[in-house]
Design a protein around this motif. Structure first.
Motif, PDB file in Angstrom:
ATOM      1  N   PRO A  22       6.587  30.507 -95.626  1.00 15.70           N
ATOM      2  CA  PRO A  22       5.650  30.717 -94.520  1.00 15.70           C
ATOM      3  C   PRO A  22       4.367  31.375 -95.020  1.00 15.70           C
ATOM      4  CG  PRO A  22       7.445  32.316 -94.425  1.00 15.70           C
ATOM      5  CD  PRO A  22       7.798  31.329 -95.500  1.00 15.70           C
ATOM      6  N   ARG A  66      13.440  30.788 -88.808  1.00 12.37           N
ATOM      7  CA  ARG A  66      12.307  31.064 -87.932  1.00 12.37           C
ATOM      8  C   ARG A  66      12.761  31.124 -86.474  1.00 12.37           C
ATOM      9  NH1 ARG A  66       7.503  26.680 -87.385  1.00 12.37           N
ATOM     10  NH2 ARG A  66       9.358  25.388 -87.159  1.00 12.37           N
ATOM     11  N   SER A 115      10.816  31.227 -82.711  1.00 10.89           N
ATOM     12  CA  SER A 115       9.468  31.030 -82.187  1.00 10.89           C
ATOM     13  C   SER A 115       9.515  30.870 -80.675  1.00 10.89           C
ATOM     14  CB  SER A 115       8.807  29.803 -82.829  1.00 10.89           C
ATOM     15  OG  SER A 115       9.517  28.648 -82.473  1.00 10.89           O
ATOM     16  N   GLU A 124       5.667  33.305 -84.051  1.00 11.57           N
ATOM     17  CA  GLU A 124       6.713  32.931 -85.007  1.00 11.57           C
ATOM     18  C   GLU A 124       7.164  34.159 -85.781  1.00 11.57           C
ATOM     19  OE1 GLU A 124       5.230  29.967 -87.652  1.00 11.57           O
ATOM     20  OE2 GLU A 124       5.041  28.451 -86.076  1.00 11.57           O
ATOM     21  N   TRP A 138       9.467  34.790 -89.082  1.00 13.86           N
ATOM     22  CA  TRP A 138      10.240  34.260 -90.199  1.00 13.86           C
ATOM     23  C   TRP A 138      11.041  35.434 -90.766  1.00 13.86           C
ATOM     24  CZ3 TRP A 138       9.648  29.071 -91.921  1.00 13.86           C
ATOM     25  CH2 TRP A 138       8.648  28.350 -91.263  1.00 13.86           C
TER      26      TRP A 138
END
Ligand code: ZN
Length: 565
Positions: A200, A239, A241, A255, A257
């Motif tokens: 990411p 992830r 989101s 988001e 991660w």
């Protein structure tokens, strides 16, 4: 973020996160390890339009191979391009507009790479400089305070890699102009990593490509990132989101991660804080500046850093009694104070850190009321050093070495903002922040572009909005090392008050005084004031602690701590 907050003493004492001893790579030069070197004339003669940065990260050897294409437009004639790149890397190829250059056409002795152009650029002409390089990037001795690469191992056994280069600059791993003025207009990142890992990064995910040979490339694109905000984060991530519905009518992804080994309850509890924090900032400052990309957070093996749209979070889901996650909030504050509004020079970095830090007690009040705000402000007050001015007035002065204000840019900056807010009122304070951050009173999603600011810019905005000159307030608090002292004497039924600042300049800061439970404001015209007080009445100066000033009680605490050490 670079502060060592009070809570960080605990963080630093926490068990090491499986960071093995690094190999002994080549050493970065003093030039590379410093950031914000003065721009060369050739760097002033170009606009940095675009960077396409391809990295292949090899966790086993702790090396990277880089392939960077940097596009510049000349704003004045130039026959050279100059970028910074750490000399720990071997450069295997230099091209300009697709033409390979002979080795004598470029040199990189100290970390400032000079490239002689095959033909000079006239103003308005564009050239793309391509560099291929490889090597072992600097390993961070103690990220994020002493930065570089962090090569860690995740609890589930895979490599866990991060970069944090605020103090040293972007040139630790990509060729850049290592100065706040060096923001490229756009950056594309092509990050190739072992296929069992995720990468990411900043901005919008363009896609991933599994090459079928055990390696996968992650492609991201970010608009006008802060130079030190470009970050590589590689690990066994998952992830979570959701979509944020903004009060300004737009929507964008949030988001997180996180490591796949993270406890689901911890992940859910932290992620649940994203939207309320955005609500607070949007209501009190303005629209999330990167709503056309994402609000992103990544779990890192170091404490944290304000990496634009992919903030580093490494506080291990700690609950500390503030009623929210302070680290997540602090780094998110930097999307407004730091990434959207960037200081012209590090001498004004309190605009990032002080205003960003003040957002935490304000958020504590927003969530839980005055007690929570005041508790944070009291902790900040007890942390001031007052050894150097927050703003020296001299560009290029580093705040975090021994000859700078250090953590005062955080806490004195925050307490100054608290004093200012009470002087000008909530409404004017909010409007001043909005204009400082966006350059307009009515920022609209989709029309927001990063800008740079100085401390005098902020003072001018406050003057304009309030119709009154508060330069003396900025000067008294930010340009003097010592805190203003409020001298008090009481004689024959009169309380006499007098301000004294470090440089003796006028300081007409009104002061509230409570006399037997009744609060009156003493105007302090010319820096002094008098108030009739009955014999025997109990007098309490500044009952709500709205005015930052020297305090015997805090001085005694600081002296005691010093003796006990
Ligand atoms: Zn910070």
């Amino acid at each position: 973020m670079r502060l060592i907050p009070l809570a960080a003493a605990l963080v630093l004492a926490a068990p090491a996160l499986a960071q093995e001893a690094p190999p002994t790579p080549r050493t970065s030069t003093a030039f590379t390890l410093a950031s914000e070197q003065p721009l060369a004339p050739e760097q002033r003669a170009v606009r940095f339009d675009r960077a396409v940065l391809a990295f292949r990260l090899m966790p086993e050897s702790r090396t990277l191979a880089g392939d960077a294409a940097l596009t510049f437009t000349a704003t004045a004639p130039t026959d050279r391009l100059l970028v910074e790149l750490d000399t720990v890397f071997d450069i295997s190829g230099v091209e300009v507009d697709g033409r390979a250059l002979a080795p004598e056409a470029w040199r990189n002795p100290e970390g400032r790479l000079t490239v002689e152009l095959p033909s000079p650029l006239a103003a308005g002409e564009t050239a793309t400089l391509r560099l291929r390089y490889h090597g072992a990037p600097r390993v961070a001795p103690r990220a994020p305070w002493d930065g570089g690469f962090v090569w860690a191992t995740a609890p589930s056994g895979e490599p866990w890699i991060a970069t944090a280069v605020q103090g040293e600059g972007c040139d630790l791993f990509w060729p850049c102009i290592d100065n706040p003025a060096g923001e490229p207009g756009e950056v594309e990142l092509h990050i190739t990593v072992p296929s069992n890992l995720s990468a990411p990064s900043n901005g919008v995910l363009l896609g991933t490509e599994d090459h079928g040979d055990g390696w996968t490339t992650w492609r991201w694109r970010a608009r006008q990132p802060n130079t030190y905000a470009i970050a590589l984060n590689v690990g066994p991530y998952e992830r979570v989101s959701a979509t944020y519905e903004s009060r300004f009518g737009n929507r964008f992804p949030m988001e997180f991660w996180h490591l796949k080994s993270a406890a689901p309850a911890d992940v859910a509890a932290l992620f649940a804080q994203f939207a309320p924090m955005l609500d607070f900032f949007e209501a009190n400052v303005g629209p999330y500046p990167f709503g056309d990309e994402k609000m992103g957070v990544v779990e890192t093996p170091h404490l944290g850093m304000e990496h634009q749209t992919i903030n580093a979070y490494g506080d291990q889901y700690r609950v500390d009694g503030r009623g929210y996650d302070w680290l997540l909030h602090h780094e998110l504050a930097h999307e407004w104070f730091g990434n959207q509004m960037t200081n012209v020079d590090g001498d004004d970095m309190w605009l990032h850190e002080g205003l960003g830090t003040y957002m935490q007690p304000l958020y504590a009040r927003w969530l839980h009321g005055d007690r929570y705000m005041e508790a944070e402000l009291k902790t900040q007050r007890e942390a001031l050093a007052n050894r150097f001015p927050v703003v020296s007035g001299r560009p290029g002065v580093s705040y975090f070495n021994g000859d700078g204000p250090g953590n005062d840019i955080y806490f004195k900056g925050s307490l100054f903002a608290h004093t200012l807010r009470h002087q000008i009122g909530d409404d004017a304070f909010r409007r001043a922040l909005t204009r400082l951050v966006y350059g307009t009173d009515t920022p609209q999603p989709g029309q927001i572009r990063p800008l740079t600011r100085t401390t005098p810019d902020f003072a001018a905005i406050v003057r304009d909005i309030t119709g009154r000159d508060y330069d003396w307030l900025f000067r008294g608090y930010l340009y003097n090392a010592a805190l203003p002292v409020l001298h008090q004497s009481r004689e024959a039924g009169v309380l006499a008050l007098r301000w004294e600042t470090g440089d003796g300049a006028p300081f007409p800061l009104p002061v509230e005084v409570e006399v037997d439970g009744r609060v009156v404001t003493v105007p302090m015209t010319g820096g002094s004031g008098r108030l009739e007080v009955p014999e025997g009445a109990h007098v309490l100066v500044d009952p709500d602690n709205r005015v930052l000033r020297q305090s015997d009680a805090v001085d005694a605490l600081v002296a005691f701590r010093g003796r006990a050490r």
